[in-house]
Write a protein that holds these residues in place. Structure first.
Motif, PDB file in Angstrom:
ATOM      1  N   PHE A   1       0.845  -1.188   0.000  1.00  0.00           N
ATOM      2  CA  PHE A   1       0.000   0.000   0.000  1.00  0.00           C
ATOM      3  C   PHE A   1       0.881   1.237   0.000  1.00  0.00           C
ATOM      4  CE2 PHE A   1      -2.598   3.116   2.509  1.00  0.00           C
ATOM      5  CZ  PHE A   1      -3.559   3.326   1.536  1.00  0.00           C
ATOM      6  N   LEU A   2       0.699   2.085  -0.992  1.00  0.00           N
ATOM      7  CA  LEU A   2       1.458   3.326  -1.111  1.00  0.00           C
ATOM      8  C   LEU A   2       0.489   4.498  -1.147  1.00  0.00           C
ATOM      9  CD1 LEU A   2       3.770   2.200  -4.053  1.00  0.00           C
ATOM     10  CD2 LEU A   2       4.288   2.071  -1.617  1.00  0.00           C
ATOM     11  N   TYR A   3       0.921   5.630  -0.576  1.00  0.00           N
ATOM     12  CA  TYR A   3       0.087   6.827  -0.687  1.00  0.00           C
ATOM     13  C   TYR A   3       0.960   8.067  -0.725  1.00  0.00           C
ATOM     14  CZ  TYR A   3       0.649   7.118   4.395  1.00  0.00           C
ATOM     15  OH  TYR A   3       1.163   7.182   5.670  1.00  0.00           O
ATOM     16  N   GLU A   4       0.384   9.111  -1.300  1.00  0.00           N
ATOM     17  CA  GLU A   4       1.081  10.389  -1.467  1.00  0.00           C
ATOM     18  C   GLU A   4       0.067  11.496  -1.193  1.00  0.00           C
ATOM     19  OE1 GLU A   4       3.535  13.156  -1.784  1.00  0.00           O
ATOM     20  OE2 GLU A   4       4.395  11.276  -2.482  1.00  0.00           O
ATOM     21  N   ASP A   5       0.413  12.377  -0.274  1.00  0.00           N
ATOM     22  CA  ASP A   5      -0.526  13.469   0.015  1.00  0.00           C
ATOM     23  C   ASP A   5       0.147  14.834   0.110  1.00  0.00           C
ATOM     24  OD1 ASP A   5       0.774  13.159   2.430  1.00  0.00           O
ATOM     25  OD2 ASP A   5      -1.027  13.202   3.636  1.00  0.00           O
ATOM     26  N   GLU A   6       1.325  14.963  -0.453  1.00  0.00           N
ATOM     27  CA  GLU A   6       2.032  16.240  -0.375  1.00  0.00           C
ATOM     28  C   GLU A   6       1.546  17.285  -1.367  1.00  0.00           C
ATOM     29  OE1 GLU A   6       6.286  16.009  -0.278  1.00  0.00           O
ATOM     30  OE2 GLU A   6       6.226  14.141   0.849  1.00  0.00           O
ATOM     31  N   PHE A   7       0.959  16.864  -2.467  1.00  0.00           N
ATOM     32  CA  PHE A   7       0.633  17.795  -3.546  1.00  0.00           C
ATOM     33  C   PHE A   7      -0.842  17.777  -3.902  1.00  0.00           C
ATOM     34  CE2 PHE A   7       4.986  16.233  -4.157  1.00  0.00           C
ATOM     35  CZ  PHE A   7       5.677  17.414  -3.970  1.00  0.00           C
ATOM     36  N   GLY A   8      -1.710  18.032  -2.956  1.00  0.00           N
ATOM     37  CA  GLY A   8      -3.133  18.071  -3.247  1.00  0.00           C
ATOM     38  C   GLY A   8      -3.869  16.911  -2.617  1.00  0.00           C
ATOM     39  N   PRO A   9      -4.756  16.253  -3.400  1.00  0.00           N
ATOM     40  CA  PRO A   9      -5.556  15.166  -2.815  1.00  0.00           C
ATOM     41  C   PRO A   9      -4.692  13.980  -2.397  1.00  0.00           C
ATOM     42  CG  PRO A   9      -5.971  15.360  -5.174  1.00  0.00           C
ATOM     43  CD  PRO A   9      -5.053  16.469  -4.794  1.00  0.00           C
ATOM     44  N   LEU A  10      -5.190  13.215  -1.471  1.00  0.00           N
ATOM     45  CA  LEU A  10      -4.514  12.023  -0.974  1.00  0.00           C
ATOM     46  C   LEU A  10      -4.687  10.922  -2.015  1.00  0.00           C
ATOM     47  CD1 LEU A  10      -3.095  10.572   1.356  1.00  0.00           C
ATOM     48  CD2 LEU A  10      -5.320  10.239   2.400  1.00  0.00           C
ATOM     49  N   LEU A  11      -3.580  10.512  -2.637  1.00  0.00           N
ATOM     50  CA  LEU A  11      -3.603   9.499  -3.678  1.00  0.00           C
ATOM     51  C   LEU A  11      -3.040   8.196  -3.126  1.00  0.00           C
ATOM     52  CD1 LEU A  11      -2.179  11.688  -6.572  1.00  0.00           C
ATOM     53  CD2 LEU A  11      -4.578  11.195  -6.083  1.00  0.00           C
ATOM     54  N   CYS A  12      -3.742   7.091  -3.362  1.00  0.00           N
ATOM     55  CA  CYS A  12      -3.345   5.792  -2.826  1.00  0.00           C
ATOM     56  C   CYS A  12      -3.290   4.763  -3.941  1.00  0.00           C
ATOM     57  CB  CYS A  12      -4.360   5.328  -1.788  1.00  0.00           C
ATOM     58  SG  CYS A  12      -4.645   6.503  -0.460  1.00  0.00           S
ATOM     59  N   GLN A  13      -2.374   3.802  -3.788  1.00  0.00           N
ATOM     60  CA  GLN A  13      -2.273   2.704  -4.737  1.00  0.00           C
ATOM     61  C   GLN A  13      -2.084   1.393  -3.989  1.00  0.00           C
ATOM     62  OE1 GLN A  13       1.097   3.977  -7.189  1.00  0.00           O
ATOM     63  NE2 GLN A  13      -0.350   4.169  -8.882  1.00  0.00           N
ATOM     64  N   VAL A  14      -2.747   0.371  -4.486  1.00  0.00           N
ATOM     65  CA  VAL A  14      -2.543  -0.987  -4.011  1.00  0.00           C
ATOM     66  C   VAL A  14      -1.649  -1.645  -5.059  1.00  0.00           C
ATOM     67  CG1 VAL A  14      -3.657  -3.172  -3.469  1.00  0.00           C
ATOM     68  CG2 VAL A  14      -4.782  -1.013  -2.874  1.00  0.00           C
ATOM     69  N   ILE A  15      -0.512  -2.155  -4.614  1.00  0.00           N
ATOM     70  CA  ILE A  15       0.506  -2.692  -5.516  1.00  0.00           C
ATOM     71  C   ILE A  15       0.645  -4.192  -5.315  1.00  0.00           C
ATOM     72  CG2 ILE A  15       2.962  -2.593  -6.133  1.00  0.00           C
ATOM     73  CD1 ILE A  15       1.524   0.017  -6.688  1.00  0.00           C
ATOM     74  N   GLN A  16       0.710  -4.918  -6.424  1.00  0.00           N
ATOM     75  CA  GLN A  16       1.005  -6.349  -6.377  1.00  0.00           C
ATOM     76  C   GLN A  16       2.431  -6.525  -6.893  1.00  0.00           C
ATOM     77  OE1 GLN A  16      -1.576  -8.807  -8.767  1.00  0.00           O
ATOM     78  NE2 GLN A  16      -1.183 -10.565  -7.449  1.00  0.00           N
ATOM     79  N   ARG A  17       3.238  -7.270  -6.147  1.00  0.00           N
ATOM     80  CA  ARG A  17       4.637  -7.478  -6.527  1.00  0.00           C
ATOM     81  C   ARG A  17       4.866  -8.928  -6.954  1.00  0.00           C
ATOM     82  NH1 ARG A  17       7.643  -2.988  -5.291  1.00  0.00           N
ATOM     83  NH2 ARG A  17       6.772  -1.613  -3.729  1.00  0.00           N
TER      84      ARG A  17
END
Length: 106
Positions: A22-38
């Motif tokens: 689970f990755l997320y980024e919230d520094e530049f506007g809306p909170l963006l999340c991704q579910v990653i399969q490796r």
């Protein structure tokens, strides 16, 4: 703990429990999340689900917009005072990513 931290921690527990990252980024506007399969080497194999989270910390409300490669697939709203709305988010994620994950449905 604020609403964002609470929600992210619960989502992360569900996603990791289903063996995704689970990755997320919230520094530049809306909170963006991704579910990653490796894959077995640890490289990104796919991103079965991405979503944006919009939170109003003052009101205790918000919404999630879910995306797959084809585009938007669902929207959910939540109210921190209504635990069922948070459970609904976690249940939706479990249903999408669970024993029959989206990547195997194609």
């Amino acid at each position: 703990m604020n609403i964002k931290e609470l929600l992210l921690s619960q989502i992360e527990k569900v996603v990791i429990g289903l063996r995704y990252d689970f990755l997320y980024e919230d520094e530049f506007g809306p909170l963006l999340c991704q579910v990653i399969q490796r894959d077995s080497d640890g490289s990104v194999e796919s991103t079965p689900l991405s979503f944006q989270i919009h939170i109003n910390e003052e009101k205790g409300t918000g919404s999630l917009i879910y995306y797959q490669a084809e585009g938007e697939m669902n929207r959910q709203s939540f109210d921190i005072e209504n635990p069922d709305s948070i459970v609904g988010i976690l249940t939706f994620l479990t249903g999408i990513l669970g024993p029959d994950p989206i990547s195997s449905k194609k």
